[in-house]
Design an enzyme around this catalytic site. Structure first.
Site, PDB file in Angstrom:
ATOM      1  N   HIS A  15       9.307 -22.674 -26.027  1.00  0.00           N
ATOM      2  CA  HIS A  15       9.881 -21.369 -25.721  1.00  0.00           C
ATOM      3  C   HIS A  15      11.307 -21.534 -25.200  1.00  0.00           C
ATOM      4  O   HIS A  15      11.781 -22.634 -24.941  1.00  0.00           O
ATOM      5  CB  HIS A  15       9.013 -20.580 -24.728  1.00  0.00           C
ATOM      6  CG  HIS A  15       9.111 -21.008 -23.303  1.00  0.00           C
ATOM      7  ND1 HIS A  15       8.667 -20.239 -22.256  1.00  0.00           N
ATOM      8  CD2 HIS A  15       9.603 -22.135 -22.725  1.00  0.00           C
ATOM      9  CE1 HIS A  15       8.881 -20.864 -21.114  1.00  0.00           C
ATOM     10  NE2 HIS A  15       9.441 -22.008 -21.364  1.00  0.00           N
ATOM     11  N   CYS A  34      14.760 -23.813 -18.594  1.00  0.00           N
ATOM     12  CA  CYS A  34      14.001 -22.980 -19.536  1.00  0.00           C
ATOM     13  C   CYS A  34      14.924 -22.131 -20.401  1.00  0.00           C
ATOM     14  O   CYS A  34      14.468 -21.461 -21.325  1.00  0.00           O
ATOM     15  CB  CYS A  34      12.977 -22.120 -18.804  1.00  0.00           C
ATOM     16  SG  CYS A  34      11.469 -23.037 -18.404  1.00  0.00           S
ATOM     17  N   HIS A  40      12.204 -25.807 -25.594  1.00  0.00           N
ATOM     18  CA  HIS A  40      11.512 -26.939 -24.961  1.00  0.00           C
ATOM     19  C   HIS A  40      10.044 -26.555 -24.888  1.00  0.00           C
ATOM     20  O   HIS A  40       9.705 -25.378 -25.032  1.00  0.00           O
ATOM     21  CB  HIS A  40      12.070 -27.212 -23.554  1.00  0.00           C
ATOM     22  CG  HIS A  40      11.831 -26.052 -22.654  1.00  0.00           C
ATOM     23  ND1 HIS A  40      12.633 -24.951 -22.655  1.00  0.00           N
ATOM     24  CD2 HIS A  40      10.820 -25.798 -21.792  1.00  0.00           C
ATOM     25  CE1 HIS A  40      12.149 -24.057 -21.810  1.00  0.00           C
ATOM     26  NE2 HIS A  40      11.052 -24.530 -21.277  1.00  0.00           N
ATOM     27  N   HIS A  42       5.867 -26.668 -23.391  1.00  0.00           N
ATOM     28  CA  HIS A  42       4.944 -26.762 -22.250  1.00  0.00           C
ATOM     29  C   HIS A  42       3.536 -26.978 -22.792  1.00  0.00           C
ATOM     30  O   HIS A  42       3.212 -26.521 -23.890  1.00  0.00           O
ATOM     31  CB  HIS A  42       4.932 -25.468 -21.426  1.00  0.00           C
ATOM     32  CG  HIS A  42       6.188 -25.215 -20.676  1.00  0.00           C
ATOM     33  ND1 HIS A  42       6.512 -25.872 -19.508  1.00  0.00           N
ATOM     34  CD2 HIS A  42       7.221 -24.373 -20.920  1.00  0.00           C
ATOM     35  CE1 HIS A  42       7.679 -25.431 -19.074  1.00  0.00           C
ATOM     36  NE2 HIS A  42       8.145 -24.523 -19.908  1.00  0.00           N
ATOM     37  N   ASP A  80      -0.688 -22.298 -30.689  1.00  0.00           N
ATOM     38  CA  ASP A  80      -0.630 -23.745 -30.549  1.00  0.00           C
ATOM     39  C   ASP A  80       0.342 -24.358 -31.555  1.00  0.00           C
ATOM     40  O   ASP A  80       0.301 -24.028 -32.754  1.00  0.00           O
ATOM     41  CB  ASP A  80      -2.029 -24.336 -30.746  1.00  0.00           C
ATOM     42  CG  ASP A  80      -2.110 -25.798 -30.348  1.00  0.00           C
ATOM     43  OD1 ASP A  80      -1.388 -26.212 -29.424  1.00  0.00           O
ATOM     44  OD2 ASP A  80      -2.911 -26.524 -30.964  1.00  0.00           O
ATOM     45  N   HIS A  81       1.196 -25.236 -31.060  1.00  0.00           N
ATOM     46  CA  HIS A  81       2.218 -25.892 -31.890  1.00  0.00           C
ATOM     47  C   HIS A  81       3.162 -24.893 -32.559  1.00  0.00           C
ATOM     48  O   HIS A  81       3.645 -25.111 -33.675  1.00  0.00           O
ATOM     49  CB  HIS A  81       1.584 -26.840 -32.921  1.00  0.00           C
ATOM     50  CG  HIS A  81       1.035 -28.078 -32.277  1.00  0.00           C
ATOM     51  ND1 HIS A  81      -0.100 -28.073 -31.517  1.00  0.00           N
ATOM     52  CD2 HIS A  81       1.499 -29.336 -32.245  1.00  0.00           C
ATOM     53  CE1 HIS A  81      -0.330 -29.291 -31.069  1.00  0.00           C
ATOM     54  NE2 HIS A  81       0.637 -30.081 -31.482  1.00  0.00           N
ATOM     55  N   GLU A 125       1.428 -22.950 -16.709  1.00  0.00           N
ATOM     56  CA  GLU A 125       2.558 -23.435 -17.508  1.00  0.00           C
ATOM     57  C   GLU A 125       2.800 -24.914 -17.209  1.00  0.00           C
ATOM     58  O   GLU A 125       3.196 -25.680 -18.096  1.00  0.00           O
ATOM     59  CB  GLU A 125       3.811 -22.621 -17.229  1.00  0.00           C
ATOM     60  CG  GLU A 125       4.963 -22.955 -18.151  1.00  0.00           C
ATOM     61  CD  GLU A 125       6.096 -21.953 -18.002  1.00  0.00           C
ATOM     62  OE1 GLU A 125       6.300 -21.162 -18.927  1.00  0.00           O
ATOM     63  OE2 GLU A 125       6.746 -21.962 -16.940  1.00  0.00           O
TER      64      GLU A 125
HETATM   65 NI    NI Z   1       9.894 -23.414 -19.891  1.00  0.00          NI
END
Ligand code: NI
Length: 135
Positions: A15, A34, A40, A42, A80-81, A125
């Site tokens: 995100h 972020c 990047h 999580h 996911d992914h 997160e």
């Molecule tokens: Ni982040």
């Protein structure tokens, strides 16, 4: 005889937190790492709490296989992914903070559960940062 049952799931997603109405400087100041323009990732951990009565015939509040299938269909298969900003339509105009992701997850799941069940989403997160929705 109301009690809570839980189902856990994980998904890995990228995100970027960014408010397009702000300057780059302000975005960087507020969102820090972020706000990285190239995104990047999580490792999100989801815990879904389902509260209801124990059914005297089954001894279950709800069959956890049904819960697990719904989480897979509605959340992990879609998140996911993925890049949440680019790949998941709910975040095209919504900043994918852990708060907003938890609200989106709750709303997606809520539609598919019988109203007799009370739901709560806990979303991690990072191991130390997590939210509950509804509070
Ligand atoms: Ni982040």
């Amino acid at each position: 005889m109301r009690l809570a049952v839980y189902r856990k799931a994980t998904f890995n997603a990228a995100h970027r937190l960014h408010n397009p109405t702000w300057s780059d400087e302000k975005n960087q100041k507020v969102f820090g790492l972020c706000n990285n323009p190239n995104f990047h990732g999580h490792n999100y951990q989801l815990e879904l709490k389902v509260v209801g009565e124990v059914d005297p015939e089954t001894g279950y509040v709800i069959d956890l296989k049904i819960v697990s299938d719904l989480i897979k269909e509605l959340i992990t298969d879609r998140f996911d992914h993925r890049n949440l900003n680019l790949d998941v339509k709910e975040f095209q105009h919504l900043n994918p903070t852990v708060e907003n992701i938890a609200i989106v997850i709750y709303d997606l799941l809520r539609e598919r559960f019988d109203p007799k069940y009370e739901l709560q989403v806990r979303l991690y997160e990072t191991p130390r940062n997590f939210v509950d929705y509804p509070a």
